[in-house]
Design an enzyme around this catalytic site. Structure first.
Site, short mmCIF file in Angstrom:
data_model
loop_
_atom_site.label_atom_id
_atom_site.label_comp_id
_atom_site.label_asym_id
_atom_site.label_seq_id
_atom_site.Cartn_x
_atom_site.Cartn_y
_atom_site.Cartn_z
CE LYS A 133 -9.68 42.11 -14.68
NZ LYS A 133 -10.24 41.21 -13.69
NE ARG A 154 -17.82 38.50 -13.17
CZ ARG A 154 -17.16 38.93 -12.09
NH1 ARG A 154 -16.36 39.97 -12.16
NH2 ARG A 154 -17.30 38.31 -10.95
CG HIS A 198 -16.81 33.49 -7.65
ND1 HIS A 198 -16.16 33.14 -6.47
CD2 HIS A 198 -16.23 34.63 -8.08
CE1 HIS A 198 -15.24 34.05 -6.21
NE2 HIS A 198 -15.26 34.97 -7.17
CG LEU A 202 -10.12 27.28 -3.78
CD1 LEU A 202 -9.13 26.29 -3.18
CD2 LEU A 202 -11.09 27.80 -2.72
NE ARG A 256 -13.65 39.92 -1.68
CZ ARG A 256 -14.14 39.34 -2.77
NH1 ARG A 256 -15.23 38.62 -2.70
NH2 ARG A 256 -13.54 39.49 -3.92
NE ARG A 277 1.89 33.65 -7.81
CZ ARG A 277 1.42 34.24 -8.89
NH1 ARG A 277 1.88 33.93 -10.07
NH2 ARG A 277 0.47 35.16 -8.83
N GLY A 291 -6.73 27.29 -6.97
CA GLY A 291 -7.18 25.91 -7.18
C GLY A 291 -6.46 25.23 -8.33
CD GLU A 292 -7.60 27.37 -13.16
OE1 GLU A 292 -6.72 27.86 -13.89
OE2 GLU A 292 -8.77 27.77 -13.17
P1 AMP Z 1 -7.67 34.58 -9.61
O1 AMP Z 1 -8.41 35.55 -8.74
O2 AMP Z 1 -8.44 33.37 -9.98
O3 AMP Z 1 -7.00 35.25 -10.79
O4 AMP Z 1 -6.45 34.03 -8.70
C1 AMP Z 1 -5.40 34.87 -8.29
C2 AMP Z 1 -4.62 34.19 -7.20
O5 AMP Z 1 -4.12 32.92 -7.67
C3 AMP Z 1 -3.35 34.92 -6.77
O6 AMP Z 1 -3.64 35.90 -5.78
C4 AMP Z 1 -2.50 33.81 -6.19
O7 AMP Z 1 -2.76 33.66 -4.82
C5 AMP Z 1 -2.97 32.56 -6.92
N1 AMP Z 1 -1.95 32.03 -7.83
C6 AMP Z 1 -1.69 32.40 -9.09
N2 AMP Z 1 -0.67 31.68 -9.60
C7 AMP Z 1 -0.26 30.82 -8.63
C8 AMP Z 1 0.75 29.81 -8.53
N3 AMP Z 1 1.56 29.54 -9.54
N4 AMP Z 1 0.85 29.14 -7.37
C9 AMP Z 1 0.02 29.42 -6.33
N5 AMP Z 1 -0.95 30.34 -6.38
C10 AMP Z 1 -1.09 31.04 -7.51
#
Ligand code: AMP
Length: 431
Positions: free
Chosen positions: A30, A104, A193, A222, A254, A297, A345-346
């Protein structure tokens, strides 16, 4: 000719430049070209399925995505394909004035508490840490090696996922096992992290206009992987991941915390090999193991349709999370801010609200209206009366790596960019 401008040690500060951030995995690379001053991604992309029959490179620049599907035999070929796309569709790397490449690296062990400019000795040290992160450090190193060959005229900086947690007190970092065995094999808690936890805790202070030194924080990262940290005055004092990123919270695939005797039991009585247990705990556990689904989701859709396994999975996830918040409250004694970040989380107001349910006696609550929806900007989601602020702050690991790379090359005497309108967090806690 190298496509990037050549930085010169000791030259004047103030030139505006960009940083190419590279995250090299076993079968993917990436990358993001970042403007460390404004913070935006100028271009980004991913090379996938390296070493397979059919590979792909996806490059996004100026709102357009270009995709190439050719075999990518190795990381060198992958990075050459990326550089070719920069030349073909832009941006021109020479004009972008790349002043550093930021890599990274997952495991810095007990050695690295801060980013460093790569040289052959650093490469050897990262290589020596590979037994602690056999799935991550070797591909990280491969990416560093090919990038150094292809972009020899810029400094390459490694930013470690563990570095922010080098400040964990011994009481938090030590596993209670035979000390000689632990010492000989590097068995201790390192945390992961870290780039995200450091970036988010620093951002919280800036957004609130408070000194980082004055606030105690719990950060909940999260995503598909998940970790919590306790940060006292900018210094990390606890985190949920341990010697590897498997310990702690329930994650997408995990298990997080588990009685270690379960592993012994499964090997003794269920005929599972070491590799089987590794696969079970890392890839077939967590939400995926409990509900067959690791995307929140989809998980919510299952819960809403009455799926009992999905419902239990969500309960287990939230229970663990709340337990960690309580533990870190006790570790810190006073918590000024709890912050949610990363994909879940977001974006997931249900997780945010339910994780902190019932904590009003501790002065912690979430306001339903403020919490609603996805958050693209730092947002306070607690009601006015609480003693602890609850926030959502989007993480940005690429930007954090870019800014740390700039700070590192400037400290090493290279040309960088000193005109920061939104400066990186003070480098507390990772020296
Ligand atoms: P990350 O590893 O930080 O990219 O987070 C990925 C995870 O974020 C996905 O596996 C989903 O579980 C969660 N996620 C992404 N978009 C949404 C959303 N709109 N609502 C709820 N969870 C989400």
């Amino acid at each position: 000719m190298s496509p990037v401008s050549q930085p010169t040690p000791g030259s004047a500060h103030g030139a505006h430049g960009s940083v190419l951030v590279v995250n090299s995995g076993s079968s993917s690379i990436k990358y993001q070209l970042v403007n460390p001053v404004g913070g935006e991604a100028i271009a980004s992309g991913i090379v996938e399925r390296i070493g397979e029959d059919e590979g792909s490179v996806r490059h996004t620049y100026g709102g357009n995505t270009t995709t190439r599907t050719d075999p990518v035999p190795d990381h060198g070929a992958g990075l050459r394909a990326v550089l070719a796309l920069f030349e073909e569709v832009g941006p021109d790397l020479a004009q972008a004035h790349v002043v550093a490449v930021g890599h990274r690296v997952v495991h810095g062990g007990a050695v690295f508490g801060a980013p460093v400019v790569v040289d052959d000795e650093i490469v050897a040290q990262i290589d020596a840490l590979s037994p602690l992160a056999p799935l991550h450090n070797p591909p990280n190193l491969t990416g560093i090696q090919v990038a150094r060959e292809l972009l020899p005229d810029v400094p390459h900086v490694v930013v470690f996922d563990t570095a922010f947690f080098r400040t964990l007190p011994e009481a938090a970092a030590t596993y209670a096992i035979d000390r000689e065995v632990a010492r000989e094999h590097g068995v201790r808690r390192y945390g992961f992290h870290g780039t995200s936890h450091q970036y988010v805790s620093g951002k919280v202070a800036r957004v609130l206009g408070r000194r980082l030194e004055d606030i105690n924080q719990i950060v909940l990262h999260l995503g598909n992987g998940a970790s919590a940290s306790a940060v006292r005055g900018g210094v990390a004092v606890e985190t949920s991941m341990g010697m590897t990123p498997l310990e702690g919270l329930v994650m997408g695939t995990r298990s997080g915390d588990i009685d270690p005797a379960v592993l012994i039991h499964l090997q003794r009585n269920a005929g599972l090999s070491v590799d089987d247990v590794d696969d079970l705990l890392n890839r077939r556990s967590g939400l995926k193991g409990l509900a067959g689904e690791n995307d929140f989701r989809e998980l919510h859709t299952l819960v809403d349709s009455g799926d009992e396994d999905a419902s239990l999975a969500l309960d287990v996830y939230l229970h663990r999370l709340r337990k960690y918040v309580g533990a870190y409250y006790a570790v810190l004694g006073r918590v000024d801010v709890i912050t949610f970040t990363a994909g879940v989380g977001e974006n997931d107001p249900v997780v945010r609200a339910r994780a902190l349910e019932g904590l009003e006696p501790l002065g912690i609550a979430v306001d339903p209206e403020r919490n609603a929806g996805r958050k693209k900007e730092p947002t306070i989601i607690s009601p006015d009366w609480t003693s602890t602020l609850v926030m959502v702050v989007p993480t940005n690991e690429e930007l954090a790596i870019a800014r740390q790379a700039i700070a590192t090359i400037e400290a090493a005497g290279y040309e960088g960019t000193s005109d920061e309108s939104d400066p990186a967090p003070a480098a507390t806690g990772h020296a």
